[in-house]
Design a protein around this motif. Structure first.
Motif, PDB file in Angstrom:
ATOM      1  N   ILE A   4      19.709  24.501  49.089  1.00  0.00           N
ATOM      2  CA  ILE A   4      19.619  23.272  48.371  1.00  0.00           C
ATOM      3  C   ILE A   4      21.190  22.904  48.051  1.00  0.00           C
ATOM      4  CG2 ILE A   4      19.198  21.909  46.568  1.00  0.00           C
ATOM      5  CD1 ILE A   4      16.313  23.172  46.947  1.00  0.00           C
ATOM      6  N   VAL A   5      21.773  22.080  48.370  1.00  0.00           N
ATOM      7  CA  VAL A   5      23.305  21.536  47.813  1.00  0.00           C
ATOM      8  C   VAL A   5      23.147  20.457  47.012  1.00  0.00           C
ATOM      9  CG1 VAL A   5      25.429  21.138  48.656  1.00  0.00           C
ATOM     10  CG2 VAL A   5      24.133  22.482  50.050  1.00  0.00           C
ATOM     11  N   ALA A   6      23.577  20.535  45.752  1.00  0.00           N
ATOM     12  CA  ALA A   6      23.234  19.223  44.748  1.00  0.00           C
ATOM     13  C   ALA A   6      25.029  19.163  44.021  1.00  0.00           C
ATOM     14  CB  ALA A   6      22.601  19.818  43.525  1.00  0.00           C
ATOM     15  N   ALA A   7      25.208  18.085  44.209  1.00  0.00           N
ATOM     16  CA  ALA A   7      26.636  17.568  43.579  1.00  0.00           C
ATOM     17  C   ALA A   7      26.248  17.064  42.411  1.00  0.00           C
ATOM     18  CB  ALA A   7      27.396  16.794  44.502  1.00  0.00           C
ATOM     19  N   VAL A   8      26.771  17.684  41.309  1.00  0.00           N
ATOM     20  CA  VAL A   8      26.279  17.386  39.770  1.00  0.00           C
ATOM     21  C   VAL A   8      27.354  16.688  39.047  1.00  0.00           C
ATOM     22  CG1 VAL A   8      25.119  18.242  37.891  1.00  0.00           C
ATOM     23  CG2 VAL A   8      24.790  19.233  39.948  1.00  0.00           C
ATOM     24  N   ARG A   9      26.987  15.763  38.121  1.00  0.00           N
ATOM     25  CA  ARG A   9      27.983  15.327  37.187  1.00  0.00           C
ATOM     26  C   ARG A   9      27.615  15.380  35.901  1.00  0.00           C
ATOM     27  NH1 ARG A   9      28.256   9.211  39.549  1.00  0.00           N
ATOM     28  NH2 ARG A   9      26.431   8.419  38.994  1.00  0.00           N
ATOM     29  N   ARG A  10      28.562  15.344  34.866  1.00  0.00           N
ATOM     30  CA  ARG A  10      28.096  15.783  33.582  1.00  0.00           C
ATOM     31  C   ARG A  10      27.737  14.778  32.719  1.00  0.00           C
ATOM     32  NH1 ARG A  10      33.735  15.230  33.969  1.00  0.00           N
ATOM     33  NH2 ARG A  10      34.755  13.891  32.317  1.00  0.00           N
ATOM     34  N   GLU A 112      22.751  26.143  57.497  1.00  0.00           N
ATOM     35  CA  GLU A 112      24.265  26.161  57.805  1.00  0.00           C
ATOM     36  C   GLU A 112      24.484  27.095  58.978  1.00  0.00           C
ATOM     37  OE1 GLU A 112      25.510  27.896  53.953  1.00  0.00           O
ATOM     38  OE2 GLU A 112      25.250  29.867  54.739  1.00  0.00           O
ATOM     39  N   SER A 113      25.559  26.727  59.419  1.00  0.00           N
ATOM     40  CA  SER A 113      26.268  27.680  60.709  1.00  0.00           C
ATOM     41  C   SER A 113      27.819  27.646  60.382  1.00  0.00           C
ATOM     42  CB  SER A 113      25.990  26.810  62.083  1.00  0.00           C
ATOM     43  OG  SER A 113      26.417  25.740  61.997  1.00  0.00           O
ATOM     44  N   HIS A 169      29.364  24.567  58.461  1.00  0.00           N
ATOM     45  CA  HIS A 169      28.795  23.218  58.513  1.00  0.00           C
ATOM     46  C   HIS A 169      27.354  23.482  57.893  1.00  0.00           C
ATOM     47  CE1 HIS A 169      31.889  21.330  61.423  1.00  0.00           C
ATOM     48  NE2 HIS A 169      32.520  21.677  60.232  1.00  0.00           N
ATOM     49  N   SER A 170      27.293  22.769  57.058  1.00  0.00           N
ATOM     50  CA  SER A 170      25.824  22.474  56.357  1.00  0.00           C
ATOM     51  C   SER A 170      25.050  21.224  57.043  1.00  0.00           C
ATOM     52  CB  SER A 170      25.731  22.793  55.122  1.00  0.00           C
ATOM     53  OG  SER A 170      26.115  24.150  54.732  1.00  0.00           O
ATOM     54  N   ARG A 171      24.133  21.125  57.506  1.00  0.00           N
ATOM     55  CA  ARG A 171      23.227  20.036  57.940  1.00  0.00           C
ATOM     56  C   ARG A 171      22.014  19.670  57.315  1.00  0.00           C
ATOM     57  NH1 ARG A 171      23.154  19.887  64.516  1.00  0.00           N
ATOM     58  NH2 ARG A 171      21.056  20.682  64.020  1.00  0.00           N
ATOM     59  N   TYR A 172      22.126  18.362  57.008  1.00  0.00           N
ATOM     60  CA  TYR A 172      20.718  17.884  56.120  1.00  0.00           C
ATOM     61  C   TYR A 172      19.372  18.094  56.836  1.00  0.00           C
ATOM     62  CZ  TYR A 172      17.695  13.957  54.445  1.00  0.00           C
ATOM     63  OH  TYR A 172      16.770  13.289  54.002  1.00  0.00           O
ATOM     64  N   LEU A 173      18.193  18.701  56.153  1.00  0.00           N
ATOM     65  CA  LEU A 173      17.060  18.775  56.669  1.00  0.00           C
ATOM     66  C   LEU A 173      16.097  18.010  55.952  1.00  0.00           C
ATOM     67  CD1 LEU A 173      16.876  22.795  56.499  1.00  0.00           C
ATOM     68  CD2 LEU A 173      17.290  21.088  58.525  1.00  0.00           C
ATOM     69  N   PRO A 174      15.728  16.675  56.407  1.00  0.00           N
ATOM     70  CA  PRO A 174      14.909  15.677  55.717  1.00  0.00           C
ATOM     71  C   PRO A 174      13.638  16.295  55.168  1.00  0.00           C
ATOM     72  CG  PRO A 174      15.677  14.937  57.963  1.00  0.00           C
ATOM     73  CD  PRO A 174      15.885  16.448  57.898  1.00  0.00           C
ATOM     74  N   VAL A 193      27.703  18.933  54.930  1.00  0.00           N
ATOM     75  CA  VAL A 193      28.776  19.335  54.046  1.00  0.00           C
ATOM     76  C   VAL A 193      29.532  20.404  54.718  1.00  0.00           C
ATOM     77  CG1 VAL A 193      29.026  20.604  52.144  1.00  0.00           C
ATOM     78  CG2 VAL A 193      27.188  18.757  52.150  1.00  0.00           C
ATOM     79  N   SER A 194      30.839  20.317  54.807  1.00  0.00           N
ATOM     80  CA  SER A 194      31.635  21.065  55.257  1.00  0.00           C
ATOM     81  C   SER A 194      32.342  22.073  54.324  1.00  0.00           C
ATOM     82  CB  SER A 194      32.534  20.811  56.357  1.00  0.00           C
ATOM     83  OG  SER A 194      33.725  21.455  56.842  1.00  0.00           O
ATOM     84  N   SER A 195      32.278  23.471  54.375  1.00  0.00           N
ATOM     85  CA  SER A 195      32.884  24.329  53.201  1.00  0.00           C
ATOM     86  C   SER A 195      34.002  24.909  53.866  1.00  0.00           C
ATOM     87  CB  SER A 195      31.768  25.217  52.614  1.00  0.00           C
ATOM     88  OG  SER A 195      30.770  24.547  52.062  1.00  0.00           O
ATOM     89  N   LEU A 196      35.130  24.972  53.500  1.00  0.00           N
ATOM     90  CA  LEU A 196      36.412  25.510  53.882  1.00  0.00           C
ATOM     91  C   LEU A 196      37.058  26.441  52.871  1.00  0.00           C
ATOM     92  CD1 LEU A 196      36.429  22.221  54.682  1.00  0.00           C
ATOM     93  CD2 LEU A 196      37.910  23.216  56.485  1.00  0.00           C
ATOM     94  N   TRP A 197      37.336  27.668  53.411  1.00  0.00           N
ATOM     95  CA  TRP A 197      38.280  28.686  52.306  1.00  0.00           C
ATOM     96  C   TRP A 197      39.610  28.892  52.832  1.00  0.00           C
ATOM     97  CZ3 TRP A 197      33.006  28.710  53.462  1.00  0.00           C
ATOM     98  CH2 TRP A 197      32.234  28.908  52.253  1.00  0.00           C
ATOM     99  N   PHE A 198      40.412  28.695  51.813  1.00  0.00           N
ATOM    100  CA  PHE A 198      42.109  28.954  52.578  1.00  0.00           C
ATOM    101  C   PHE A 198      42.366  30.085  51.364  1.00  0.00           C
ATOM    102  CE2 PHE A 198      41.000  24.659  53.307  1.00  0.00           C
ATOM    103  CZ  PHE A 198      41.695  24.428  54.904  1.00  0.00           C
ATOM    104  N   GLU A 199      43.709  30.452  51.973  1.00  0.00           N
ATOM    105  CA  GLU A 199      44.170  31.546  50.981  1.00  0.00           C
ATOM    106  C   GLU A 199      44.995  31.042  49.785  1.00  0.00           C
ATOM    107  OE1 GLU A 199      46.524  34.909  52.464  1.00  0.00           O
ATOM    108  OE2 GLU A 199      45.655  34.850  54.391  1.00  0.00           O
ATOM    109  N   HIS A 200      45.395  29.805  49.875  1.00  0.00           N
ATOM    110  CA  HIS A 200      46.431  29.350  48.782  1.00  0.00           C
ATOM    111  C   HIS A 200      45.996  27.957  48.447  1.00  0.00           C
ATOM    112  CE1 HIS A 200      48.495  33.103  49.202  1.00  0.00           C
ATOM    113  NE2 HIS A 200      48.673  32.885  50.690  1.00  0.00           N
ATOM    114  N   GLU A 201      46.457  27.699  47.265  1.00  0.00           N
ATOM    115  CA  GLU A 201      46.005  26.206  46.921  1.00  0.00           C
ATOM    116  C   GLU A 201      47.038  25.208  47.616  1.00  0.00           C
ATOM    117  OE1 GLU A 201      45.438  23.280  42.784  1.00  0.00           O
ATOM    118  OE2 GLU A 201      45.413  25.459  42.646  1.00  0.00           O
TER     119      GLU A 201
END
Length: 246
Positions: A4-10, A112-113, A169-174, A193-201
């Motif tokens: 489950i992926v949830a984008a939350v705001r305060r 996800e894959s 890459h994460s794909r929605y499951l209805p 949702v695409s999650s990417l990791w890099f070494e440096h900002e």
């Protein structure tokens, strides 16, 4: 593995730092008290972001997000066990009222894959792209177009290909919509949702070139809801990890 992926705001009246401190040390502790069928719990603490398209007021439906929750489960039965348990229903769930704006929550069940990258690694700088499709676009067409657009942009931008250390890459499951209603009465959905990791900002410039081209291609193909799409830069905080060999 599903998640489950949830984008939350305060919630109103709370600062960003107060929110992050609460979800990590208080809400996170509730999850650790009784993890049930939860395999892994990651909080992605947002420190920068961009929402919607240029000069588009509709983006305010997605703006802003302070953290992204990722809850991993081995299978659907473990997810249902966890989300229906009294500990979740009576303690962990209601605690959201202490930190979260419950309106217009973004939450979805996803699989996800991993996308193959040239130089695999464990980059500390994480970016998450949230993609929302247009309502009349079939899911499979959206997923196919997304994969094709990614391949095309990555081929055009070799600097990006050399910089990215990991990509998921994460794909929605209805079928998960009944479960994600746990996050509030008005749930919005991101279909990819695409999650990417890099070494440096500093690699953010490379990412931005990729992200702009990706959004342009998806918009040109007529599949992207730009108002509902966004990305965040985040610090990954692992609250719980019960996966084998973790």
């Amino acid at each position: 593995m599903i998640k489950i992926v949830a984008a939350v705001r305060r919630k109103p009246g709370m600062t960003h730092s107060e929110f992050l401190n609460y979800i990590e040390h208080k809400h996170g502790q509730l999850a650790r008290e009784n993890p049930l069928g939860l395999s892994r719990y990651v909080q992605n603490h947002v420190f920068d972001s961009a929402f919607g398209a240029d000069a588009d007021p509709a983006y305010t439906q997605a703006f802003h997000r302070d953290s992204v929750t990722e809850l991993f489960f081995a299978d659907v039965s473990q997810m249902i066990r966890t989300m229906s348990d009294p500990h979740t229903q009576q303690k962990t769930g209601p605690d959201a009222l202490n930190f979260a704006d419950m309106s217009n929550q973004i939450a979805q069940l996803m699989d996800e894959s991993e996308i193959r990258v040239q130089h695999p690694g464990t980059g500390a700088f994480k970016v998450m792209i949230f993609l929302k499709k247009l309502p009349d676009v079939p899911l499979e067409r959206f997923f196919l177009t997304w994969n094709q657009a990614h391949d095309a942009v990555a081929a055009e931008q070799p600097i990006f290909g050399r910089a990215v250390r990991k990509q998921i890459h994460s794909r929605y499951l209805p079928e998960g919509d009944k479960i994600t209603s746990y996050f509030g009465p008005d749930i919005q959905v991101s279909h990819g949702v695409s999650s990417l990791w890099f070494e440096h900002e500093a690699d953010s410039l490379t990412f931005r070139a990729y992200q702009r081209s990706l959004f342009q291609r998806l918009a040109k193909e007529g599949v992207l809801d730009a108002s509902g799409s966004f990305f965040v830069y985040a610090k990954e905080v692992v609250i719980l990890d019960q996966q084998p060999n973790s």
